[in-house]
Every structure is written in C-alpha cells, then in structure tokens.
Design an enzyme around this catalytic site. Structure first.
Site, PDB file in Angstrom:
ATOM      1  CG  PHE A 254     -24.154  -3.190 -30.279  1.00  0.00           C
ATOM      2  CD1 PHE A 254     -24.768  -1.954 -30.187  1.00  0.00           C
ATOM      3  CD2 PHE A 254     -22.795  -3.271 -30.067  1.00  0.00           C
ATOM      4  CE1 PHE A 254     -24.027  -0.812 -29.904  1.00  0.00           C
ATOM      5  CE2 PHE A 254     -22.045  -2.140 -29.778  1.00  0.00           C
ATOM      6  CZ  PHE A 254     -22.664  -0.902 -29.696  1.00  0.00           C
ATOM      7  N   GLY A 481     -23.921   1.423 -22.373  1.00  0.00           N
ATOM      8  CA  GLY A 481     -23.625   2.600 -23.180  1.00  0.00           C
ATOM      9  C   GLY A 481     -24.883   3.383 -23.459  1.00  0.00           C
ATOM     10  CB  THR A 482     -28.316   2.273 -22.958  1.00  0.00           C
ATOM     11  OG1 THR A 482     -27.875   1.518 -21.816  1.00  0.00           O
ATOM     12  CG2 THR A 482     -28.351   1.337 -24.140  1.00  0.00           C
ATOM     13  N   GLY A 523     -35.063  -1.231 -21.717  1.00  0.00           N
ATOM     14  CA  GLY A 523     -34.338  -0.953 -20.486  1.00  0.00           C
ATOM     15  C   GLY A 523     -34.758   0.314 -19.778  1.00  0.00           C
ATOM     16  CG  ASN A 630     -29.673  12.861 -20.702  1.00  0.00           C
ATOM     17  OD1 ASN A 630     -29.396  13.775 -21.495  1.00  0.00           O
ATOM     18  ND2 ASN A 630     -28.875  12.517 -19.713  1.00  0.00           N
ATOM     19  CB  THR A 633     -27.994   9.850 -23.048  1.00  0.00           C
ATOM     20  OG1 THR A 633     -29.259  10.081 -22.436  1.00  0.00           O
ATOM     21  CG2 THR A 633     -26.895  10.280 -22.085  1.00  0.00           C
ATOM     22  CD  GLN A 637     -29.397   4.342 -26.600  1.00  0.00           C
ATOM     23  OE1 GLN A 637     -30.561   4.261 -26.244  1.00  0.00           O
ATOM     24  NE2 GLN A 637     -28.648   3.305 -26.778  1.00  0.00           N
ATOM     25  CE  LYS A 700     -43.839   5.817 -28.703  1.00  0.00           C
ATOM     26  NZ  LYS A 700     -44.966   5.779 -29.671  1.00  0.00           N
ATOM     27  CD  GLU A 704     -33.698  -3.260 -30.063  1.00  0.00           C
ATOM     28  OE1 GLU A 704     -34.819  -3.066 -29.541  1.00  0.00           O
ATOM     29  OE2 GLU A 704     -33.209  -4.397 -30.186  1.00  0.00           O
TER      30      GLU A 704
END
Lengths: 743, 164
Positions: A254, A481-482, A523, A630, A633, A637, A700, A704
C-alpha cells in the site's frame, strides 16, 4: 541458447495487443492464484519467516522525543542483561529514518545524534531471543536536549511553503480562477480536510540480514527491490554487487514498503557486528513512526459554473504537511487535473513543515484524498442545480484532456456511469435527502467518479522455454498481494501456448532481471509487458526453427502448429533451453496521450436516525482499466480498494498528539480499519477496452483505482440518507449526530 | 517445556516470557502463524487450542503445555475444504492474514456447531445457523488490510456447506 533482449520503448502506440496472438485461453480468465496453496497452508515465507541457522534477534531503539539532540545514552544495564549480544548506538552508519520511497535521497537519513521526529531509530539491541532483546531495550536510558517543535498542521496554515521542492506535480494555473469565481452565476468554494493515514499493511516491516564475506543478503518486506538494493548499498557504503535483496512474499504494501526503512540497515549492521544472521521486525506500534504515512490535507475546492451547470473554472488548492527537510508532497490535485471541463484551472500544493514522522506515498497518492474533496464538491454542486449527480458529471465530461489538450488514450467513464447506474439501480434513488426510512435507519444512495493516472516503468524479465516442456519466468518484481505470480504465468502461458501449471514464476530476488517493482499501479503493465516481449523472442526463434514467420505459428498446449506441420515445443528445443529477455520502457506515448483508468462508484448506506451510526449496505463500481489479465484477481483488487474507500469515509484517522508530535493511534485497536462486519456486498465490474497507447498488453493499473472516489460515494450516500454534509474526514458518528434533527 | 502441537510432542527450552506465537515461530519453525500486531488486535496469529480459536500472541507458551495445539500447518483433512475454498474464492491477496483467517474460520464453525450465539444472533434459544451475516460478525476478529472480506465470507460459506 540466450537471445538478445527484445526491448520496446513506448514511443509509438502498439499496433496490436501483443497478447492477441495467443490461443491458450489463459489471459482474462478467472484463474486461481498459483501461489494460493502456499498461502493457505502457511508455507509462503515472508521476510520474517526466513529460516537461518543461528539467527539472533534485533529490537529497534526509538526516540521518545520529537525534536532535539541526544546528549548521552546509557547502555550499561542493557549490555549486561541476560542473552544480550550487542547494543549498537554509536555505529557510524546508523540510520535515523527511512527513505520513505523518496527517489531524490541517495541513502537513508543518517542524522544522529539529532532527533527530528518522534519514534525515530536511534540504535538496536541484539540478543539471543526476541524476549531478551525487547526486555534489554527497555533498560536503555537516553538523555536528550529537547526543543519545542511544530506538530499541528492547522496551527500553521498561514506559514506554508509554496510549490515545495520535490512535489510530484508543479503548480498549474491557467486563466484567472479568481475572476471567474467573482463573475460566474453559480460558484462553490469549500475547504475539505482529511487526516493523516497509515498504510497499515498486515505484515509489519521486517528484515533478516546475513553476511557472506563482504556481501550482505537482505530478506525484507519491500515493494521496489531495484531501488531498495541501491539504497541499501549506499547506506552501508557497499558496492551494489555486494547486496542481494529478496522479497518473494510481501504481506501487503500500500505504498508503505516503497521505501527502505531503518530496520533494513539496522539488521545489516547488527548482523555484521555480531557475526550472526539477525532478524529485525518492527512492532506494530513502531510502524506508526518508522513507516511513512499519508499526509493530512486541507483542500480548497472552487468550482464556477454558468446557469446551466457547465463548469467555467475549477480550482483545487491544497495544503499538506511534511516533515521538515523531506520532499514527497502529496499530489492532492492529481486526479482533478484532467477530470472535468472548465477553461480556468488552478492546481497547487503547498506544504506546512512539521516535526512529525515523514509522509510518503500511500495507495493512490493524490487521487485517494483528492477525490474525497472533489467528488463531494461535485455532489454538492449537482444538488444546487437540481441535477442528477451523473447528469452533472456527464455535462462536464471533456472530449480531450482539458489541461494539456492531448487526446485521452482511452476513457470510458460515461459508459462506467451508465452501466454502473443500471446495475446498481440508481433510478430508484430519491434525490431529496432524509425521505427514505427503514425503521430507525435513514437510507441513501451516492455515487462518485474514480480516476487514477496510468503509468509505465522500465522493467526487465527473462523467460526460458525449458527442456521439460515448461517455461520459467524470472524478474525481481514483487507480488504484494496484487497477483503478480499468477498474471505473469498467464501471460507466459498465453504467449508460449502452455497450460498454467507448466509455468514457474520466480520473483523477488535482485539476482533476477530488474523490474519496475510494485507501486503506482504500474506493476502489471510494466512487468507483464517485459514477460510478453521476452516470449516474443522465443516465438521468433521457434518460428525460425520451423521455417515460418512468427505470425504463421500457433502455440497451444505445448505444441507448435504452422502450415499444417505440428511439432512439440520440446522437440523444437533441440536439446537446449531457449532463454530470452524482454525490456519495456516508457516513451513518448506517455506525453502524447492523456492516460488514466476510470470508474464509477456507487454506495447505499443506512444512517441511524438516533445515534448517527453509518452502515454501508452495498457498494458497486464499474471500472475502465483496459484489458483485464485475470478476472478473479482484478475483481479482488478492485473491491479491496473500494473497501479502503469505506475506510477513508468512516474509519481511518492517524492522530498526532499536538503536544508531543507522537502518533497516539499506534496500533490496530486505535487505528481503525474495516473488518468483515463493516463490509457488505461489494460488486465490481469492468468495461474492457484495451489501451494500446499505454503498453503492449493494453492493460491499465487497477490497484489504486478502486479506492479513488469510493469514499466520496459513501459520504454522498450519507448526505442523501440524512442531509448531513461533513467536510472533515472521517465521517464519524459524532460529526453526523451534530447535524441530525431531533428524533 | 513440553508441547503437543499438530499431533506431535515437542520438547523446547525457551524463555519463560515466550508467547505461544513466538514459540511456534522462533523455536519450532512453524512460521505459518503470523505476527501482525502482537496485541491480539488483528487475528493473524490465530491457532486452535483444544479446538478453540485463540490469539496465540496473547498466550504465554508455558500456559499451554497440557493442550492440543493446532496451527495452519496441522489443520490436515479437517482444514482442507476451507483451504481450498480460500483458493477458489480468492479469499486473500497478500496472504499474510490467511493462516489466521483459516484457523479462525475452523474454530468459528465449531462455535456455531456448539450452539454459541453471536452479537447478531436474533434468537438465543434457536439452533445456531451460519448465515453470511453471522459469518461476517464472527470473523471480525481477523483483519485483512487487502480487504478480501467479501471473498473470505464466500469461502467460509462455501466450505461449510449449508452453514449448519
């Protein structure tokens, strides 16, 4: 064999999405995390789980004043305590603070014996056990020359530093916002405030350091290994080649792990001094002062409109706090720059210098707090016009970047509004506050727009097609955790035509090709592009061996097919692996196109008419963040970010003791984050529109985007429920109760 | 000191101040249980003691020499459906709280079976049923900062079948 790197700089938009050549059917699917079995059985080793024989335990010594000078430290009692190996308080390399992810710093601050914020590092106790180290730390007596400091932002709002050095965005002024505000028929001029926030990752920062000869190996909780390695080398006066950093599993970041903390350097020093591997974990309460926080903000929003609701001018001028001498300035207006129409524009960030711990980047720096103010203001203005909040936003939706004039790469915000409204049932909203009741609960709906700038960073990866018919992906990227492990496996599998269980992914080790690291939602785009580009080279080599062009080659389930000829990948390897490196670099498309991810957030809340208690009843959002890698996931997020929105609206507040400069909300009993009971049904959906201007994958950032706007959707729903507008976050029940009418 | 952990007996020489969590992590290399706060506030250290969930950071190891302790490493066949449901529902991101979440969920199911009511149980006399609302309440001692909460509740409900 190893091929030359396939390096792409994004100076031109991708002609096609690189993943589209794949037929394996992995990318975009709902794929379970490949490291899931490890994480659900306790076998994923985070930094402090590193098993090293003979490890000793370090306990960080911290200052008990905010400003002054250490006159003397009495370590005699600590040194003679049972089990103590060393008490280190005068080593020349001792750090006093962390880097807080600040790129302008060459090494971590090393200012002892000066103390310039509460709880800063002043040394370390090393002992045979954690219990002995902690106990001995309490025996250390420090004598200070204490000076009076500045700890309260609100007391110094008249004494600000304009356009402070190190701000992420410069002051931007176009037209004359003051004149427009003076002449426009409808104006809004309101100041909103947000408190300090902690990143509060579940894993407190920890490092295990061990030396082999003159080289040090650091197992730590870090987001950006390449920069951490350089920071560690400089802080220890070592050559870069002498430092290896490992972070295969990171218990949440974070933003709080973008820097290199003092515990990293202290562990290395302690290990060197004692000749033992040393484990140093910050206690939860130490993280309040030794990990950077998000600065508090005072945000003045000015919006001027014509009679129909067209925005003529928009101002977002902020004052944020920062520790004296440090340079990250929360870029509060970042999400406002390109959000709505309006010819006159004024965006500034000014700083109040305080003697409190350093502020830094926390999940969605800028947008997370900027959207709380801007999107509340938009709600307030829509009501003044008697307009639906979505209609008001659509009226002011720009066709191109309203500041730079450049085209948007992709912007499906209006579609997000429409699909979100339909899915949420927005048409059932009663626009008049306080009219919908469910027993003693007042019920309301709110919405807000979400945006987060889209970034790309240089990233390298190596992919090897191996003799066993599988592939290996290697990069120093982190998975905080991403879902990095899983999406990189999906990308490699899609490109090379391999099932996901044939892909091995190695991350979090600076011996591997340097990556973007995790931060700024760049990332997946950065590390994923590098993996796909490496695969492209392997595909070209396979095509050469089959005497066809890469476009003629179809790869699926370990078999290459071209012109009716089939060959297994293993046969094509001809007895040797094929390894290739991929490199992605940001380029001209970052300036030629205005790039951001977007979304529309919706919330329904109940406000207790008697107590002012708020219960979020449901949340729903629709996001536009390019190609989804994915579905499972990505959704996770997104909803995680939305719940951060609930948290910023209702719960979180890091409180500074205005007398001492210390954070008083130091642990998870005092610093409130949501638990299951606070979180209702949360739904997230995506409008998939691959962005070929952003990167070769067309993705993209997601991480966040979810928290941008989410908090304002909640507070706007509170207003719709009960007619109380609180402009000082978080919206705790005392503030709401003060505005509620008699029961 | 002597301990029964995951069905095995361990002889350990440890500081009398050692918490059960630090015993597991520092002395037995059972690092699946995590230290998120060391204050009983986050639940990352949750283990089962004689089938009941506790925060192992708040327990001194010396107090539990006669107990059967189960950690995430030892949940075995009984824990497998819950572990699989966590993977299937993506009930975590970073994974740091996950061992505690799973141990907590297993202990919580036992509490429901034993008929314990929770704060949100309407009828204290009726047979306890694990609804999603009950699960949210009963799992609220385990913080997940990644906020995979909706998925955690889906996983818990999936693994417990009809919730009885």
């Amino acid at each position: 064999m190893t091929k030359t790197p396939n390096s792409v700089t994004m100076d031109e938009s991708a002609e096609r999405i690189i993943l589209d050549r794949g037929v394996q059917g992995l990318v975009g699917k709902s794929v379970a995390r490949i490291e899931g079995p490890l994480k659900t059985s306790g076998r994923a080793d985070y930094a402090n789980d590193t098993k090293l024989d003979g490890a000793a335990y370090g306990f960080v010594l911290t200052s008990e004043i905010s400003l002054g000078r250490i006159k003397a430290i009495d370590v005699a009692a600590a040194r003679s305590a049972a089990g103590v190996l060393a008490v280190i308080v005068d080593h020349p390399l001792l750090p006093s603070d962390g880097s807080a992810g600040n790129a302008s710093l060459k090494r971590v601050p090393r200012d002892l014996p000066e103390v310039d914020s509460y709880g800063q590092a002043i040394g370390i106790v090393v002992a045979e056990s954690f219990e002995a180290a902690r106990s001995a730390a309490r025996l250390v007596r420090v004598d200070y020359d204490e000076r009076e400091g500045r700890y309260d932002t609100t007391r110094h709002l008249e004494d600000v530093e304009h356009e402070p050095k190190g701000g992420l965005i410069p002051d931007i002024k176009r037209g004359d916002i003051d004149a427009v505000m003076a002449s426009a028929p409808v104006t809004l001029d309101i100041t909103y405030t947000t408190p300090h926030y902690f990143p509060a990752a579940m894993e407190p920062h920890a490092t295990v350091a061990t030396w082999t000869g003159d080289g040090v190996e650091i197992h730590s909780s870090l987001q950006l290994l390449k920069t951490a390695r350089a920071m560690i080398a400089a802080s220890l006066d070592l050559d870069l080649s002498k430092v290896r950093v490992l972070a295969p599993y990171v218990g949440g970041g974070f933003g709080g792990k973008t820097g290199t903390g003092p515990e990293v350097i202290l562990a290395a020093i302690a290990s060197k001094e004692t000749g033992r591997p040393v484990k140093v974990a910050l206690t939860r309460r130490q993280t309040a002062h030794l990990v950077h926080h998000r600065a508090d903000t005072h945000q003045r929003i000015r919006i001027a409109c014509d009679d129909e609701g067209h925005i003529l001018g928009i101002g977002h001028n902020s004052i944020v706090s920062q520790k004296a001498g440090r340079s990250f300035i929360e870029p509060v207006s970042l999400g406002t720059l390109a959000m709505y129409k309006g010819e006159a524009r004024s965006f500034t960030q000014s700083a109040v210098r305080l003697n409190i711990p350093v502020a830094g980047a926390v999940r969605a720096p800028g947008e997370a707090v900027g959207s709380l103010a801007l999107e509340t203001a938009m709600d307030e203005l829509a009501e003044r016009f008697g307009m639906d909040p979505i209609a008001f936003r659509k009226l002011n939706e720009p066709e191109k970047d309203p500041l730079r004039g450049s085209p948007f790469s992709t912007r499906r915000l209006v579609d997000c509004y429409d699909e979100g409204a339909r899915r949420f049932g927005w048409d059932r909203r009663n626009p008049t506050p306080g009219e919908v009741r469910d027993g003693e609960w007042l019920v309301g709906m709110g919405m807000a727009a979400a945006t987060r700038i889209n970034l790309l960073q240089e990233s390298h990866a190596r992919v090897s097609l191996r003799l066993d018919g599988g592939a290996l992906v290697e990069t120093d990227m982190t998975d905080i955790g991403t879902g990095t492990y899983t999406i990189l496996a999906q990308i490699a599998g899609e490109m090379l035509g391999l099932p996901i269980d044939r892909i091995e992914v190695r991350l979090g080790d600076t011996n591997l090709p340097p990556s973007s690291g995790s931060g700024g939602s760049f990332g997946a785009a950065s590390s994923g592009s590098s993996v796909a580009l490496a695969c492209e080279t392997i595909i070209a080599e396979l095509a050469r061996r089959m005497d066809v062009s890469p476009d003629q080659l179809v790869l699926k389930d370990g078999v290459a097919t071209a012109r009716n000829v089939q060959s297994s990948l293993v046969d094509l390897l001809d007895g040797d692996d094929i390894a290739a490196e991929g490199v992605i670099k940001p380029g001209k498309t970052a300036r030629a196109y205005s790039q951001a991810a977007h979304g529309a957030q919706f919330a329904e809340v109940g406000v207790n008419a008697v107590t002012g208690e708020v219960r979020v009843r449901r949340m729903l959002a629709v996001f536009d963040c390019g190609r989804i890698l994915n579905a499972r996931t990505a959704r996770n997020q997104a909803i995680g970010g939305m719940i951060w929105g609930i948290s910023y609206a209702l719960h979180e507040e890091a409180v500074v003791d205005k007398r001492t400069g210390a954070f008083v909300t130091r642990d998870l009993a005092e610093y409130h984050v949501p638990v299951s009971a606070d979180v209702p049904a949360v739904e997230a959906y995506f409008i998939e529109d691959p962005d070929r201007h952003a990167n070769p994958l067309g993705v993209k950032g997601i991480g966040e985007l979810g928290n941008a706007g989410a908090g304002a959707a909640v507070t706007n729903a509170i207003y719709n429920a009960c007619g109380v507008r609180v402009r000082d976050f978080p919206m705790t029940l005392d503030k709401i109760l003060a505005g509620l009418g008699p029961v | 000191m002597q301990f029964n952990i995951n069905g095995q007996t361990h002889e350990v020489e440890a500081d009398i101040r050692t918490s059960l969590l630090d015993l597991l992590r520092d002395h037995l290399n059972l690092t699946g249980s995590k230290k998120g706060c060391d204050h009983g506030q986050c639940g990352a250290c949750t283990v089962l003691v004689n089938g009941r969930r506790i925060n192992s950071c708040l327990a001194l190891a010396v107090m539990h020499q006669d107990d059967a302790i189960t950690t995430i490493e030892g949940v075995g066949e009984a824990g497998r459906p819950m572990q699989q449901a966590f993977v299937d529902h993506d009930a975590f991101q970073c994974g740091f709280c996950t061992s505690g979440q799973i141990c907590s969920a297993l202990g919580m199911v036992g509490e429901v079976k034993a008929g314990w009511p929770s704060l949100v149980t309407a009828d204290l006399e009726a047979t306890a049923v694990l609804t999603p609302e009950e699960a949210r309440e009963r799992m609220s001692g385990n913080i997940c900062r990644c906020a995979a909460y909706p998925n955690i509740i889906d996983a818990v409900m999936d693994a417990t079948g009809d919730g009885r």
